[in-house]
Design an enzyme around this catalytic site. Structure first.
Site, PDB file in Angstrom:
ATOM      1  N   GLY A   1       0.823  -1.208   0.000  1.00 29.87           N
ATOM      2  CA  GLY A   1       0.000   0.000   0.000  1.00 29.87           C
ATOM      3  C   GLY A   1       0.855   1.254   0.000  1.00 29.87           C
TER       4      GLY A   1
ATOM      5  N   CYS B   1       5.243  -6.140   1.620  1.00 32.77           N
ATOM      6  CA  CYS B   1       5.599  -4.718   1.580  1.00 32.77           C
ATOM      7  C   CYS B   1       4.966  -3.969   2.769  1.00 32.77           C
ATOM      8  CB  CYS B   1       5.206  -4.116   0.234  1.00 32.77           C
ATOM      9  SG  CYS B   1       6.031  -2.546  -0.133  1.00 32.77           S
ATOM     10  N   TYR B   2       3.959  -3.136   2.536  1.00 32.86           N
ATOM     11  CA  TYR B   2       3.297  -2.472   3.662  1.00 32.86           C
ATOM     12  C   TYR B   2       2.774  -3.522   4.640  1.00 32.86           C
ATOM     13  CZ  TYR B   2       0.246   0.594   6.361  1.00 32.86           C
ATOM     14  OH  TYR B   2      -0.362   1.280   7.383  1.00 32.86           O
TER      15      TYR B   2
ATOM     16  N   HIS C   1       7.627  -7.329  -3.572  1.00 35.01           N
ATOM     17  CA  HIS C   1       6.349  -7.786  -4.117  1.00 35.01           C
ATOM     18  C   HIS C   1       6.532  -9.114  -4.860  1.00 35.01           C
ATOM     19  CE1 HIS C   1       3.742  -4.278  -3.369  1.00 35.01           C
ATOM     20  NE2 HIS C   1       4.872  -3.597  -3.439  1.00 35.01           N
TER      21      HIS C   1
ATOM     22  N   GLU D   1       4.117 -10.952  -5.994  1.00 35.38           N
ATOM     23  CA  GLU D   1       2.995 -11.167  -6.909  1.00 35.38           C
ATOM     24  C   GLU D   1       3.256 -10.687  -8.330  1.00 35.38           C
ATOM     25  OE1 GLU D   1       1.859  -7.299  -4.685  1.00 35.38           O
ATOM     26  OE2 GLU D   1       3.195  -9.022  -4.480  1.00 35.38           O
TER      27      GLU D   1
ATOM     28  N   ASP E   1     -17.616 -12.458 -21.503  1.00 34.01           N
ATOM     29  CA  ASP E   1     -18.211 -12.475 -20.163  1.00 34.01           C
ATOM     30  C   ASP E   1     -19.722 -12.692 -20.202  1.00 34.01           C
ATOM     31  OD1 ASP E   1     -15.623 -11.825 -19.502  1.00 34.01           O
ATOM     32  OD2 ASP E   1     -16.044  -9.692 -19.259  1.00 34.01           O
TER      33      ASP E   1
ATOM     34  N   LYS F   1     -10.936 -12.852 -15.456  1.00 36.20           N
ATOM     35  CA  LYS F   1     -11.188 -13.097 -16.872  1.00 36.20           C
ATOM     36  C   LYS F   1     -10.698 -14.477 -17.326  1.00 36.20           C
ATOM     37  CE  LYS F   1     -12.299 -10.574 -19.933  1.00 36.20           C
ATOM     38  NZ  LYS F   1     -13.567 -10.380 -20.663  1.00 36.20           N
TER      39      LYS F   1
END
Length: 531
Positions: free
Chosen positions: A70, A97-98, A187, A189, A245, A387
């Site tokens: 964040g 991180c944060y 990070h 991710e 979708d 998605k």
């Protein structure tokens, strides 16, 4: 965490029977990527803003928790924090991180500012082994990671040990093996941390001990039961847009309730070339789903005439869609529900991490509900999916690959690929240019490699020379991006031969175009489209 039917009775939560991981969002622009990494390992994950984390934790009863990054500093007054009940519950926790900094501070450690800022690629040295590194990293090795921080942990909480260090953060990864608390300053991710997904998988599977029972086959079965419980004997209309979708939502709902569903395909005059024919043929002839084809192009283009602001366009289109659906519902004798292909990123992006509406992202989408004047309620069977999960569900439902694999197409259609004023002439030019571009991509065998590609008609004209004459015509922009989730994207690196051939065809075959440019910018979450 239950939904409610029209009568007020609880309907089953699609994820209720599965192992779950709660992700507490502190405002990082890549929090959604954490959820994607977890789901890639077959475990259902859900993101909640930190202000709602306590309520969500008690209701969800997750098997583990991940604290996101964040933009704030834990040293700020009223800085965001995680509920202490998470740390006392006995579930494994991973801080990113944060998330590392608030974990350290809340558990008695010290975080300080101003030592050394790190933004971008950095190297860390593994100083000790831990469960998070099993089969991935070993003591003494150095690895690349992606840092983004100004503060850093300088004193460990009781029970923790440092297991990695970097130049700007001597305590880069911390571990409390007994409580199964782990945290890292970088990070994992993002793809810029090459082994990051493996670290997250270790946390999910080896630290938290989760089996991974989140599959599209299970989702399909449970979603059908949920739809039946919500709808009962009611009638549903589903707004088809031509995209993946809404198509997957329609087929799923039809499998659940059969002819209680009527699909409404609205041609708003902003579709790609031959879009209407493709959709009508698929649903009427392949699936035999009741389909109403409404040509509302004059209405939409009339309302959009002279409008140049992209947000105004989106809101006009969203309102007109609702008007058309409302009118069609009356024609079929009334409908109790309106179905649409809302996805999980739509839900997340429509509410900022501080809890307020993000009106500039999904203003054309009815994520927050329908106008009070409408008697219908929303059915959104895909709102828990990303998605790529929708594509997997489409294949599970038997949708043909040529349709499931189509590049995403936005609800507002070509309106957001035609910046400035929209006219029938400009839309015709754009359709032709876009069709040629996609044809060339398919011919080169690149269509399935690219996440999304499209042409844009720029609101400028340039002087050019064609043959022996001078021209004053439009510029077409081409965009193609790679992505795994539709949340972040990077441009596709075409070779110059391809671009030259595509541009030459567009200029030669599309009257009104004398210049073609290629967009090579990368995009953060939510901004893959042009406007």
């Amino acid at each position: 965490m239950t939904a409610h039917s029209q009568t007020g009775a609880a309907t089953p939560d699609v994820a209720a029977a599965h192992e779950k991981i709660l992700i507490v969002d502190f405002g990082s622009q890549v929090t959604q990527l954490i959820a994607r990494r977890v789901r890639e390992d077959g475990v259902y994950s859900e993101i909640v803003p930190f202000q709602k984390a306590e309520e969500a934790f008690q209701a969800m009863k997750p098997k583990a928790v991940i604290l996101s990054g964040g933009p704030a500093s834990v040293l700020d007054e009223d800085a965001p924090s995680a509920p202490m009940s998470i740390f006392t519950s006995g579930v494994p926790v991973l801080g990113i991180c944060y998330g590392e900094q608030t974990m350290a501070q809340q558990l008695g450690g010290t975080v300080e500012a101003g030592h050394h800022r790190e933004f971008g690629r950095a190297a860390i040295e593994i100083t000790d082994d831990c469960a998070l590194f099993d089969g991935v990293w070993k003591k003494g090795e150095r690895h690349d990671v992606w840092m983004s921080h100004g503060d850093r942990v300088t004193k460990l909480p009781e029970g923790f040990r440092g297991v990695a260090k970097a130049a700007g953060s001597p305590i880069s990864i911390i571990a409390d093996d007994k409580r199964k608390f782990y945290a890292m300053q970088f990070h994992p991710e993002v793809v810029h941390t090459p082994d990051g997904a493996k670290l997250i998988k270790n946390f999910v599977r080896k630290v938290a001990g989760l089996k991974g029972d989140w599959t599209m086959r299970a989702f399909r079965e449970e979603a059908i039961e949920k739809i039946r419980a919500q709808v009962g004997q009611g009638r549903v209309i589903c707004g088809l847009s031509g995209g993946v979708d809404s198509a997957v939502a329609a087929v799923l709902i039809h499998e659940a309730i059969g002819d209680q569903l009527t699909c409404v395909f609205v041609d708003h005059g902003l579709l790609r070339m031959a879009e209407a024919e493709t959709v009508v043929d698929l649903f009427r002839h392949h699936y035999n789903i009741p389909l109403v084809h409404v040509d509302a192009s004059k209405t939409f283009l009339g309302e959009l005439a002279g409008v140049t602001d992209p947000e105004a366009k989106r809101k006009i289109i969203g309102k007109l869609f609702i008007d058309v659906f409302d009118e069609e519902a009356k024609k079929i004798g009334g409908a109790d529900f309106l179905a649409q292909g809302t996805l999980y990123p739509d839900v997340i992006e429509s509410v900022s991490f501080t809890g307020g509406p993000s009106v500039t992202i999904k203003s054309h989408h009815n994520v927050g509900g329908l106008p009070a004047r409408m008697k219908m309620k929303l059915v959104e069977p895909l709102r828990e999916l990303f998605k790529d999960e929708v594509r997997a569900l489409g294949r599970e439902l038997g949708l043909p690959d040529v349709f499931v694999g189509r590049h995403p197409f936005p609800g507002p259609g070509l309106a957001i690929r035609c910046p400035g004023e929209i006219t029938p002439e400009k839309l015709d030019i754009l359709r032709q240019a876009d069709a040629i571009y996609i044809e060339e991509i398919r011919r080169a065998g690149l269509y399935d490699t690219i996440w999304q590609a499209f042409a844009v008609l720029l609101p400028v004209k340039t002087v050019g020379v064609m043959g022996d004459g001078r021209t004053y015509e439009f510029v077409v922009g081409l965009r193609a991006v790679t992505s795994t989730d539709g949340m972040t994207a990077d441009f596709y690196p075409f070779d110059m031969k391809f671009l030259a051939e595509a541009a030459t065809r567009i200029i030669n075959e599309v009257k009104g175009v004398n210049r073609v440019v290629y967009d090579v910018t990368s995009k953060p979450p939510g901004t893959i489209e042009w406007e």
